[in-house]
Design a protein around this motif. Structure first.
Motif, PDB file in Angstrom:
ATOM      1  N   TYR A 143      27.853  52.926 119.833  1.00 23.85           N
ATOM      2  CA  TYR A 143      29.234  52.444 119.711  1.00 23.85           C
ATOM      3  C   TYR A 143      30.020  52.858 120.951  1.00 23.85           C
ATOM      4  O   TYR A 143      31.105  53.433 120.872  1.00 23.85           O
ATOM      5  CB  TYR A 143      29.880  52.996 118.436  1.00 23.85           C
ATOM      6  N   THR A 146      33.719  51.581 121.341  1.00 25.20           N
ATOM      7  CA  THR A 146      34.717  52.314 120.561  1.00 25.20           C
ATOM      8  C   THR A 146      34.968  53.692 121.153  1.00 25.20           C
ATOM      9  O   THR A 146      36.128  54.110 121.308  1.00 25.20           O
ATOM     10  CB  THR A 146      34.244  52.459 119.106  1.00 25.20           C
ATOM     11  N   LYS A 208      29.685  55.982 113.142  1.00 26.98           N
ATOM     12  CA  LYS A 208      30.694  54.925 113.048  1.00 26.98           C
ATOM     13  C   LYS A 208      31.875  55.363 112.191  1.00 26.98           C
ATOM     14  O   LYS A 208      33.035  55.144 112.542  1.00 26.98           O
ATOM     15  CB  LYS A 208      30.063  53.652 112.455  1.00 26.98           C
ATOM     16  N   LYS A 209      31.578  56.023 111.076  1.00 30.79           N
ATOM     17  CA  LYS A 209      32.647  56.453 110.159  1.00 30.79           C
ATOM     18  C   LYS A 209      33.578  57.457 110.836  1.00 30.79           C
ATOM     19  O   LYS A 209      34.802  57.338 110.747  1.00 30.79           O
ATOM     20  CB  LYS A 209      32.042  57.061 108.897  1.00 30.79           C
ATOM     21  N   ASP A 212      35.667  55.900 113.517  1.00 29.48           N
ATOM     22  CA  ASP A 212      36.791  55.192 112.895  1.00 29.48           C
ATOM     23  C   ASP A 212      37.909  56.175 112.541  1.00 29.48           C
ATOM     24  O   ASP A 212      39.100  55.849 112.637  1.00 29.48           O
ATOM     25  CB  ASP A 212      36.337  54.449 111.640  1.00 29.48           C
ATOM     26  N   SER A 215      39.727  56.823 115.580  1.00 32.87           N
ATOM     27  CA  SER A 215      40.503  55.617 115.905  1.00 32.87           C
ATOM     28  C   SER A 215      41.810  55.586 115.125  1.00 32.87           C
ATOM     29  O   SER A 215      42.869  55.263 115.674  1.00 32.87           O
ATOM     30  CB  SER A 215      39.675  54.360 115.590  1.00 32.87           C
ATOM     31  N   VAL A 216      41.745  55.936 113.847  1.00 31.96           N
ATOM     32  CA  VAL A 216      42.956  55.965 113.016  1.00 31.96           C
ATOM     33  C   VAL A 216      43.939  57.005 113.555  1.00 31.96           C
ATOM     34  O   VAL A 216      45.144  56.750 113.648  1.00 31.96           O
ATOM     35  CB  VAL A 216      42.591  56.267 111.548  1.00 31.96           C
ATOM     36  N   TYR A 368      37.373  48.651 120.753  1.00 30.22           N
ATOM     37  CA  TYR A 368      37.035  48.532 119.334  1.00 30.22           C
ATOM     38  C   TYR A 368      36.718  47.083 118.957  1.00 30.22           C
ATOM     39  O   TYR A 368      35.710  46.802 118.298  1.00 30.22           O
ATOM     40  CB  TYR A 368      38.192  49.042 118.486  1.00 30.22           C
ATOM     41  N   THR A 372      33.155  45.341 117.766  1.00 27.85           N
ATOM     42  CA  THR A 372      33.036  44.635 116.490  1.00 27.85           C
ATOM     43  C   THR A 372      32.422  43.253 116.683  1.00 27.85           C
ATOM     44  O   THR A 372      31.479  42.868 115.974  1.00 27.85           O
ATOM     45  CB  THR A 372      34.420  44.501 115.824  1.00 27.85           C
TER      46      THR A 372
END
Length: 521
Positions: A143, A146, A208-209, A212, A215-216, A368, A372
């Motif tokens: 990833y 990201t 990935k989790k 994320d 990212s948040v 990101y 995707t």
């Protein structure tokens, strides 16, 4: 101590480094006092600013150092922080002597010497960026878009963060104070965090989790900064509120450690059921991985000379000459543009801070979103480069119109499109040319930025501004001051979009093969 040293702690440390190292994007805050204290005209100021851009993108040395220190089993543990430390020395020397020159602590230096100070301050950035971005790309190889987007996004936010620091310490004080703060505060922060930046080439199903989650957090910080900047612009903030708002920024910046703690707990619980996958395939010698791409060949893990012998390298270089060059030229002159349109000091500072937000959204969003679409639809990453350069052209036209509020609207479009290039280009570089020499190749392509900045800032913006400016004090007011320049830059950005489209068609089949390869891991 080894329990603390995980790739998630490395990511948190890199986020702090990136968050305090983007002084390049705050040049507009102290450019006016640099201009007045050194008695520069606009063309001279633009000439000096180009050395900031040259230093900020001349990353060949940082890339070579990273490859030497972090790409061997012996140096992998210590390599990244050594690269950061070399940049840190340059950062402090550049900003300290720049401040000393502005306040008269040392005699007024010749233009060439000031260019050296500005160059040193700017040249620290490739060392910070190489250590953070390349390490993130290696630690989260599946990833990369990201991970690189997050790191580049926080670098984009750093302008707003540093300006909030400035407001908290001195309110609307002398910009010379801001230069001194840049010399001291980031130096301390980066020195304390750099030992934790290390390479851990592993792939886990939970990557990935947790990415994320980061990212948040980055989006929350960006939203908070935008809220603070807007309130400050519309209502104003007292000194105590400015201090409180910056303390909250620091608390938010600490939150990636929560992700690191959660990831460490999950990895310990799932160690037996979910074994670590070896990604040493990324370090296979260049000759062993060759992807046919139609009539073309994409060679992974190319060194800089092998990369420069390909057309893909020069297509990327030319696209960045247009995109990064016009973006650099805009941010370097955004304060002067606002002054010509009679914006207030608060509005000008807010404009620079908001540019950091748009810059972040472009950097994070492009990484990101392209990840995707690549994983789910096999879209080649260069398609987003072509789209964002087209958006940049529209932004330049909006600024050229000179309509009320056009600078705000135009800066949104240009800032997001400009930021996108800093996420897309390094990720595309790692995919097309491989990750072993990514730092060297990535920053070699980045040299296109200051080249384009020089041509557009000095030969276009500076030339046309001085042509219509008053001969008495070299000032200009009205939309005519920058209109012609931005029409030219719109044409340049549109040409860059066409170049990126050529790269898209050349690498279309390669990206389909790349997605198929990753799905087999």
């Amino acid at each position: 101590m080894e329990r603390v040293n995980t790739k998630w702690v490395a990511a948190a440390a890199s986020i702090w480094i990136q968050s305090f190292s983007g002084a390049t994007y705050t040049f507009a805050i102290y450019s006016s006092i640099l201009k007045s204290s050194q008695s520069y005209d606009q063309s001279t100021l633009d000439f000096v600013s180009v050395f900031k851009d040259i230093g900020g993108t001349l990353g060949i040395f940082s890339g070579l150092l990273y490859t030497a220190m972090a790409s061997t089993p012996h140096g992998r543990g210590r390599g990244p922080w050594v690269v950061v430390f070399v940049g840190l020395v340059q950062w402090f020397l550049g900003f300290f002597f720049m401040w000393a020159s502005v306040v008269g602590l040392i005699p007024k230096p010749p233009v060439a010497v000031m260019c050296l100070f500005v160059f040193l301050a700017g040249h620290s950035l490739p060392f910070f960026n190489t250590a953070s971005v390349v390490t993130a790309a290696r630690n989260f190889s599946d990833y990369g878009g990201t991970a690189v987007g997050i790191m580049q996004g926080f670098l984009g936010l750093s302008g707003a963060i540093l300006i909030q620091l400035y407001h908290a310490v001195s309110g609307e004080g002398n910009p010379a104070t801001f230069i001194l703060l840049l010399a001291i505060v980031p130096t301390l922060v980066i020195f304390l965090t750099m030992p934790f930046v290390r390479v851990y080439e592993t792939v886990r199903t939970s990557d990935k989790k947790h990415l994320d989650g980061l990212s948040v957090i980055s989006l929350i910080i960006a939203a908070y900064l935008m809220f603070v900047i807007t309130v400050q612009n519309v209502l104003g903030l007292s000194r105590s509120m400015q201090i409180l708002s910056f303390v909250l920024v620091l608390l938010l910046l600490a939150s990636p450690l929560l992700v690191a703690v959660r990831a460490l707990r999950e990895e310990k619980q799932m160690a037996l059921d979910h074994p670590v996958l070896d990604t040493s395939v990324l370090l296979i010698p260049p000759s062993s991985i060759i992807f046919p791409d139609g009539d073309h060949v994409v060679r992974e893990d190319s060194n800089i000379l092998e990369a420069m012998s390909t057309l893909n390298f020069w297509l990327l270089f030319l696209a960045m000459l247009c995109g990064m060059g016009s973006g650099f030229a805009t941010i370097n002159n955004i304060r002067q543009i606002g002054e010509s349109l009679r914006y207030s000091t608060v509005q000008l500072n807010s404009l620079v801070s908001l540019w950091s937000i748009w810059n972040f959204l472009g950097r994070f969003g492009a990484g990101y979103i392209s990840d995707t679409f690549l994983h789910q639809h096999s879209w080649p990453r260069p398609v987003f480069m072509a789209i964002t350069l087209g958006v940049m052209a529209v932004g330049h036209i909006v600024v050229a119109s000179g309509l009320q509020g056009s600078l705000y609207v135009g800066s949104v479009l240009i800032g997001m499109a400009y930021g996108s290039q800093w996420s897309l280009m390094p990720t595309i570089t790692s995919e097309i040319f491989g990750i072993r020499h990514m730092g060297t190749i990535y920053f070699t392509i980045s040299i296109a930025g200051p080249v384009g900045s020089y041509l557009l800032s000095v030969k276009v913006i500076g030339y046309f501004y001085d042509k219509v400016a008053s001969e008495v004090d070299n000032s200009c007011f009205g939309s005519q001051c920058f209109r012609t320049s931005f029409v030219i830059m719109a044409s340049v950005a549109l040409f860059g979009s066409l170049v990126a489209s050529v790269l898209l068609f050349r690498t279309k089949k390669f990206y389909k093969k790349l997605v198929a390869k990753r799905s087999l891991k």
